[in-house]
Design a protein around this motif. Sequence first.
Motif, PDB file in Angstrom:
ATOM      1  N   ASN A 267      48.646  17.271  29.267  1.00  0.00           N
ATOM      2  CA  ASN A 267      49.951  17.912  29.148  1.00  0.00           C
ATOM      3  C   ASN A 267      50.920  17.413  30.228  1.00  0.00           C
ATOM      4  O   ASN A 267      52.103  17.168  29.969  1.00  0.00           O
ATOM      5  CB  ASN A 267      49.775  19.430  29.253  1.00  0.00           C
ATOM      6  CG  ASN A 267      51.017  20.181  28.828  1.00  0.00           C
ATOM      7  OD1 ASN A 267      51.761  19.742  27.967  1.00  0.00           O
ATOM      8  ND2 ASN A 267      51.258  21.325  29.437  1.00  0.00           N
TER       9      ASN A 267
ATOM     10  N   ALA B 180      48.290   9.591  28.928  1.00  0.00           N
ATOM     11  CA  ALA B 180      47.835  10.801  28.229  1.00  0.00           C
ATOM     12  C   ALA B 180      46.728  10.447  27.239  1.00  0.00           C
ATOM     13  O   ALA B 180      45.697  11.135  27.158  1.00  0.00           O
ATOM     14  CB  ALA B 180      49.001  11.465  27.515  1.00  0.00           C
TER      15      ALA B 180
ATOM     16  N   TYR C   3      50.852  14.479  31.785  1.00  0.00           N
ATOM     17  CA  TYR C   3      51.265  13.113  31.461  1.00  0.00           C
ATOM     18  C   TYR C   3      52.320  13.112  30.348  1.00  0.00           C
ATOM     19  O   TYR C   3      53.264  12.311  30.363  1.00  0.00           O
ATOM     20  CB  TYR C   3      50.060  12.268  31.042  1.00  0.00           C
ATOM     21  CG  TYR C   3      49.238  11.766  32.210  1.00  0.00           C
ATOM     22  CD1 TYR C   3      49.823  11.018  33.227  1.00  0.00           C
ATOM     23  CD2 TYR C   3      47.862  12.036  32.300  1.00  0.00           C
ATOM     24  CE1 TYR C   3      49.062  10.546  34.311  1.00  0.00           C
ATOM     25  CE2 TYR C   3      47.102  11.580  33.368  1.00  0.00           C
ATOM     26  CZ  TYR C   3      47.717  10.836  34.365  1.00  0.00           C
ATOM     27  OH  TYR C   3      46.968  10.375  35.429  1.00  0.00           O
ATOM     28  N   CYS C   4      52.167  14.025  29.399  1.00  0.00           N
ATOM     29  CA  CYS C   4      53.141  14.110  28.304  1.00  0.00           C
ATOM     30  C   CYS C   4      54.508  14.559  28.820  1.00  0.00           C
ATOM     31  O   CYS C   4      55.542  14.034  28.399  1.00  0.00           O
ATOM     32  CB  CYS C   4      52.648  15.071  27.214  1.00  0.00           C
ATOM     33  SG  CYS C   4      51.274  14.403  26.239  1.00  0.00           S
ATOM     34  N   HIS C   5      54.510  15.530  29.749  1.00  0.00           N
ATOM     35  CA  HIS C   5      55.777  15.972  30.329  1.00  0.00           C
ATOM     36  C   HIS C   5      56.464  14.831  31.063  1.00  0.00           C
ATOM     37  O   HIS C   5      57.691  14.739  31.099  1.00  0.00           O
ATOM     38  CB  HIS C   5      55.554  17.129  31.310  1.00  0.00           C
ATOM     39  CG  HIS C   5      55.306  18.434  30.621  1.00  0.00           C
ATOM     40  ND1 HIS C   5      54.521  19.425  31.158  1.00  0.00           N
ATOM     41  CD2 HIS C   5      55.736  18.912  29.427  1.00  0.00           C
ATOM     42  CE1 HIS C   5      54.476  20.447  30.322  1.00  0.00           C
ATOM     43  NE2 HIS C   5      55.202  20.160  29.273  1.00  0.00           N
TER      44      HIS C   5
ATOM     45  N   THR D  53      49.030  18.880  21.936  1.00  0.00           N
ATOM     46  CA  THR D  53      49.693  18.489  23.184  1.00  0.00           C
ATOM     47  C   THR D  53      50.159  17.036  23.110  1.00  0.00           C
ATOM     48  O   THR D  53      51.283  16.707  23.512  1.00  0.00           O
ATOM     49  CB  THR D  53      48.749  18.673  24.383  1.00  0.00           C
ATOM     50  OG1 THR D  53      48.350  20.040  24.446  1.00  0.00           O
ATOM     51  CG2 THR D  53      49.423  18.288  25.689  1.00  0.00           C
ATOM     52  N   LEU D  54      49.317  16.166  22.574  1.00  0.00           N
ATOM     53  CA  LEU D  54      49.684  14.756  22.422  1.00  0.00           C
ATOM     54  C   LEU D  54      50.806  14.585  21.403  1.00  0.00           C
ATOM     55  O   LEU D  54      51.729  13.785  21.606  1.00  0.00           O
ATOM     56  CB  LEU D  54      48.462  13.940  21.992  1.00  0.00           C
ATOM     57  CG  LEU D  54      47.395  13.746  23.074  1.00  0.00           C
ATOM     58  CD1 LEU D  54      46.102  13.227  22.465  1.00  0.00           C
ATOM     59  CD2 LEU D  54      47.899  12.777  24.150  1.00  0.00           C
TER      60      LEU D  54
ATOM     61  N   LEU E 287      52.806   8.429  28.002  1.00  0.00           N
ATOM     62  CA  LEU E 287      51.946   8.639  26.840  1.00  0.00           C
ATOM     63  C   LEU E 287      50.682   7.791  26.878  1.00  0.00           C
ATOM     64  O   LEU E 287      49.624   8.223  26.424  1.00  0.00           O
ATOM     65  CB  LEU E 287      52.727   8.360  25.550  1.00  0.00           C
ATOM     66  CG  LEU E 287      53.540   9.514  24.940  1.00  0.00           C
ATOM     67  CD1 LEU E 287      52.629  10.658  24.557  1.00  0.00           C
ATOM     68  CD2 LEU E 287      54.606  10.016  25.878  1.00  0.00           C
TER      69      LEU E 287
ATOM     70  N   LYS F 217      56.281  11.780  30.185  1.00  0.00           N
ATOM     71  CA  LYS F 217      56.480  10.721  29.192  1.00  0.00           C
ATOM     72  C   LYS F 217      55.625   9.495  29.501  1.00  0.00           C
ATOM     73  O   LYS F 217      56.024   8.355  29.227  1.00  0.00           O
ATOM     74  CB  LYS F 217      57.967  10.338  29.084  1.00  0.00           C
ATOM     75  CG  LYS F 217      58.856  11.465  28.600  1.00  0.00           C
ATOM     76  CD  LYS F 217      60.277  10.999  28.363  1.00  0.00           C
ATOM     77  CE  LYS F 217      61.154  12.138  27.867  1.00  0.00           C
ATOM     78  NZ  LYS F 217      62.538  11.702  27.600  1.00  0.00           N
TER      79      LYS F 217
ATOM     80  N   ASN G 212      53.079  16.780  20.747  1.00  0.00           N
ATOM     81  CA  ASN G 212      54.296  17.246  21.430  1.00  0.00           C
ATOM     82  C   ASN G 212      54.817  16.176  22.392  1.00  0.00           C
ATOM     83  O   ASN G 212      56.031  15.977  22.521  1.00  0.00           O
ATOM     84  CB  ASN G 212      54.015  18.538  22.186  1.00  0.00           C
ATOM     85  CG  ASN G 212      55.272  19.136  22.796  1.00  0.00           C
ATOM     86  OD1 ASN G 212      56.251  19.367  22.111  1.00  0.00           O
ATOM     87  ND2 ASN G 212      55.250  19.363  24.100  1.00  0.00           N
ATOM     88  N   GLY G 213      53.901  15.482  23.056  1.00  0.00           N
ATOM     89  CA  GLY G 213      54.313  14.409  23.959  1.00  0.00           C
ATOM     90  C   GLY G 213      55.060  13.313  23.213  1.00  0.00           C
ATOM     91  O   GLY G 213      56.073  12.793  23.698  1.00  0.00           O
TER      92      GLY G 213
ATOM     93  N   ASP H 252      59.056  12.269  23.589  1.00  0.00           N
ATOM     94  CA  ASP H 252      59.444  10.868  23.798  1.00  0.00           C
ATOM     95  C   ASP H 252      60.202  10.305  22.602  1.00  0.00           C
ATOM     96  O   ASP H 252      60.428   9.099  22.529  1.00  0.00           O
ATOM     97  CB  ASP H 252      58.188  10.032  24.062  1.00  0.00           C
ATOM     98  CG  ASP H 252      58.502   8.737  24.798  1.00  0.00           C
ATOM     99  OD1 ASP H 252      59.386   8.748  25.674  1.00  0.00           O
ATOM    100  OD2 ASP H 252      57.857   7.715  24.494  1.00  0.00           O
TER     101      ASP H 252
END
Length: 562
Positions: free
Chosen positions: A89, A100, A91-93, A121-122, A97, A95, A124-125, A129
């Motif tokens: 999560n 992540a 890493y996704c915030h 979560t991925l 990816l 960006k 959403n990432g 992006d």
Amino acid sequence: MASSSQALTIIKSVRDQCRRGFTNIDESLRLFNLLTTTHPPPLIVDFNLLLGTIAKTKRFSTVVLSLYRRLDFIGIIRPNDRSLNIQINCYCHMKRLSLAFSMLGRMVKLGFAPNTVTYTTLINGLVVDRRVEQAVSLAEKLRRDGFEWNEFTYTVLVKGLCAIGRSAEGIEMMRKMEAAGWKLNVVTYSTVIDGLSRKKSVSEALDLFREMKGKGIPPNIVTYSSLIRGLCMVGRWDEAYKMLSEMLENNVSPDLQMFNILVDMFCKDGKVNIGEAIVEHMIERGVSPDTFTYNALMYGHCLIGNLDEASKLMDHMQQKGCHPTAVTYDILINRFCKFQKVDEALVLLDDMLSKGVAPNRWTYGTLMIGLFNTQRPLEAKQLFMRMKGDGSLPNVRTCSVLLEGMCSNGQLDDAITVIEQFESEGLSANAAIYAILIDGLFEAGRCNDAWSIFSRLRAGKLQPHFKTYEAMFKGLSKHGLQTEAEELFHSLEATGIQPSEDVYNSVIQGFLSKNDISTALKYQQLMVARGFVECASTAAKFADLLCDDKLDDSIKELIRER
């Protein structure tokens, strides 16, 4: 190292603090350090609780990842699926990816099975992006592989589709969510309503608004603000104000930022009375206007020509403790100059300098335009020099303003001197400003000087801008220098630069002025083949020829067929 009793106290402190939330990162770091000193070591769930709470703020993702790496280094705690999901999560915030997805690989390697939370979560990432196509593809693949979507999965996909303007697909996804047994909530509805409003599909947005209220789902600030913005965008101001009234009646109170957006929208359309009414609502609800609020009101008053009220607002905002910014002064200076009240604008310049507010190049450029428009070219040039002395390096706009003013006031020799100064001082980084001087020289009939400036430009480091070529073709054609225009046209194509629509029209008009209709038609055919169209002036010249009784009928037929 903390004893067992101390360890329990520390763990309890962590849990209590996580329930309350963190006001600063220092307290969370202190608790983390205490957890690492307890004996026996706490469970991974306690670290996850602490780090997950920090991660929810979305401001300290790098810190959370660093602390998890520290746990790995210490080696006292083995990660579990929850801790890995938290890191994904983060890493996704950020960006990040690729990292992540690499964490997903680590999860599988450690023997943990990724779950719906992991994959959502991925997804959403990817949405964050703006890689929505990939997000939808991944979600569909997972469902084919047996992973069930949850409420958050659907909501994320709805958000992503609406964010890239595919609101119709967002609505379809929302209906699929409902059909799958998930209850639609205010977040889902507001997401779609916002997407529709941004696309100006306000009627559809209002239909969904009525639908959600019919299901007993109360709208929130996002719902109302999206609809109000959308109604303003399509000019349905009365409905927008009614929606604002309904929002306030339902005790959905905007914050300062939302109030400012509303005031700004109404004032930019000249609805200053509504903007002022909104400010009254703000004050009644204990929200104090700030500089942005007053700037919006001032802009509205200036827009409708009410300069006195705008000036009073500047005094009023200072009495209320709001300090004018460069934007505040620019709003008034711009309008004073437009109404040719340049002396009042210059007083404002002195006032902003006395209060330590630095004028920007936009400020100086606006004042220079005002001075030139009121036939005060000497003062405009002095202001330009003052700007340089104050440390504001001229840009393309201010240089263009100076040259345009000089040329329009017949100061062509001074304009040539100025452009030579630009060259020596390295101020001119854009060849487009040469077009202004070339155009001015042609207008004054100084064709040789215009050609000389153009030739010097081509011989120098700067390549002519397309505007420069347009000025050249316009001037050459106006003065009947079609041989030179045609030679320049071919040299232009040889450099790989495609002539613009304006260039073609200038060349065609030049040949028509010299009564060389066949050559004009040749260039007209080239222009059409390139996807360009005749301007009104070119079309009018061809139309005049059709009315010429002396013109051969075969030529007239070619003109009609063009």
